[in-house]
Design an enzyme around this catalytic site. Structure first.
Site, short mmCIF file in Angstrom:
data_model
loop_
_atom_site.label_atom_id
_atom_site.label_comp_id
_atom_site.label_asym_id
_atom_site.label_seq_id
_atom_site.Cartn_x
_atom_site.Cartn_y
_atom_site.Cartn_z
N PHE A 190 -3.85 9.39 -10.84
CA PHE A 190 -4.75 8.46 -10.16
C PHE A 190 -6.02 8.20 -10.99
CE2 PHE A 190 -8.28 7.61 -7.25
CZ PHE A 190 -7.83 6.44 -6.69
N LYS A 250 0.79 -1.23 0.00
CA LYS A 250 0.00 0.00 0.00
C LYS A 250 0.82 1.29 0.00
CE LYS A 250 -3.27 -1.22 -0.69
NZ LYS A 250 -3.41 -1.92 -2.00
N ARG A 301 5.88 5.49 2.29
CA ARG A 301 4.66 6.30 2.42
C ARG A 301 4.33 6.46 3.89
NH1 ARG A 301 -1.46 4.70 0.17
NH2 ARG A 301 -2.31 6.81 0.30
N HIS A 347 7.34 -7.20 -2.03
CA HIS A 347 7.08 -6.55 -0.74
C HIS A 347 8.02 -7.11 0.34
CE1 HIS A 347 3.73 -4.32 -2.21
NE2 HIS A 347 2.88 -5.33 -2.30
N MET A 405 -5.34 6.12 -14.12
CA MET A 405 -5.06 4.71 -13.80
C MET A 405 -6.32 3.99 -13.33
SD MET A 405 -1.24 4.62 -12.15
CE MET A 405 -1.29 2.85 -11.88
N ARG A 427 -8.19 3.20 -4.74
CA ARG A 427 -9.25 3.54 -3.80
C ARG A 427 -9.45 5.05 -3.76
NH1 ARG A 427 -9.79 4.96 1.64
NH2 ARG A 427 -7.55 5.36 1.60
N LYS A 428 -8.48 5.75 -3.18
CA LYS A 428 -8.65 7.20 -3.01
C LYS A 428 -7.45 7.98 -3.56
CE LYS A 428 -10.69 10.27 0.37
NZ LYS A 428 -11.27 10.33 1.72
N GLY A 431 2.21 2.50 -2.78
CA GLY A 431 2.15 3.13 -4.10
C GLY A 431 2.88 2.34 -5.16
#
Ligand code: A3P
Length: 287
Positions: free
Chosen positions: A217, A42, A118, A89, A220, A247-248, A44
């Site tokens: 954003f 999460k 982030r 990850h 995409m 999402r946001k 990015g």
């Protein structure tokens, strides 16, 4: 423990990362021109992957994550002819030996690593939604419940703190580039330029503007809704459904979820764990 998860070396993984594969990571053979795209979930990752994919004439191919699937993964990764961009990850300690060894070589010929950071409060909120929407992750009822798990590091890929701290001492290595989500939001052109320069690729200003536009954003998110899910195009080892990702896309959404007590508890832990961290300065202004 849910059936979709298992523990490896004390860290929770999805069962989509087989134990056998995780056990064999050190047998992975890195190439000197590999690029690793590394992040805690999460942070990015899909965004930066899209930036790299959109660099004109780069002759790069994005592969699936190194830790996704079973032992056949390494054979599959050998089949790529072009320069590979390999997402993962994994924390520094779990990264295949071979990548770390290549790193120590002199000269310019060793694999490159882009590490994305982030603000952890926004990561927690983003991760909460990912847990809720992603059928490959256990069911979470409330934000409160997830907050406690995140704080303890009882989530896939373990504690955010441990992950970032594992990269801390390598942040100045010349084959590692740190990219921050917040800085990317603030000045995408400047950060895209940093990435292309790091990869040794020449791009014009108008090409950079094109990339900024294509990786916004909205662009995409809208394109993903139209695409069919191609499992060969998986970036996060927790799902191949890209629709779950967009999402946001905002900085500071945590404020809509953290209670004042949660903020206090989190900030205390952050101060304690990250007091010597320079990476933490990348998002200090956003907490
Ligand atoms: P939110 O859940 O806060 O919206 P990852 O790719 O590592 O799984 O990270 C996903 C997060 O990055 C999500 O955060 C997602 O919306 C955000 N994201 C993806 N593409 C983005 C873009 N082009 N610009 C800004 N944020 C983006």
């Amino acid at each position: 423990q849910s059936s979709v998860l298992h523990k490896f070396k004390g860290v929770i993984f999805s069962t989509m990362s087989s134990e056998e594969l995780l056990n064999s990571l050190d047998s992975f053979e890195a190439r000197e021109d590999d690029v690793f795209l590394v992040s805690y979930p999460k942070s990015g990752t899909h965004w930066i992957a899209k930036v790299i994919e959109n660099i004109p004439n780069a002759r790069l191919t994005l592969t699936p994550p190194i830790e996704l699937g079973d032992i056949s993964k390494f054979e599959e990764l050998k089949t790529y002819c072009e320069r590979r961009v390999i997402p993962t990850h994994l924390s520094y300690s779990m990264l295949p030996m071979n990548i770390k060894q290549k790193q120590c070589k002199g000269g310019n010929h060793f694999c490159l690593i882009v590490y994305i950071v982030r603000n952890p409060k926004d990561i927690a909120v983003s991760f909460f939604h990912y847990y809720r929407d992603n059928p490959n992750l256990p069911t979470i009822e409330t934000w409160h419940e997830f907050f406690e798990l995140f704080l303890k590091g009882d989530v896939v890929y373990g504690s955010w703190f441990d992950h970032v701290l594992s990269w801390e001492e390598h942040k100045n290595a010349k084959n590692i580039l740190i990219i921050s989500y917040e800085e990317m939001k603030k000045d995408p052109s400047k950060n895209i330029k940093k990435i292309t320069t790091f990869l040794g690729l020449n791009v014009t200003d108008s090409e950079i503007n094109q990339i900024v536009w294509k990786t916004s954003f909205t662009e995409m998110k809208n394109n993903t809704a139209k695409e069919n899910c191609d499992p060969n195009h998986t970036i996060c080892a927790l799902t191949s459904n890209r629709n779950l990702v967009f999402r946001k896309g905002a900085v500071g959404d945590w404020i809509n979820y953290f209670t004042s007590k949660q903020k206090r508890v989190f900030d205390e832990l952050f101060t304690e764990k990250m007091k010597h961290s320079e990476l933490a300065k990348h998002f200090g202004d956003y907490s």
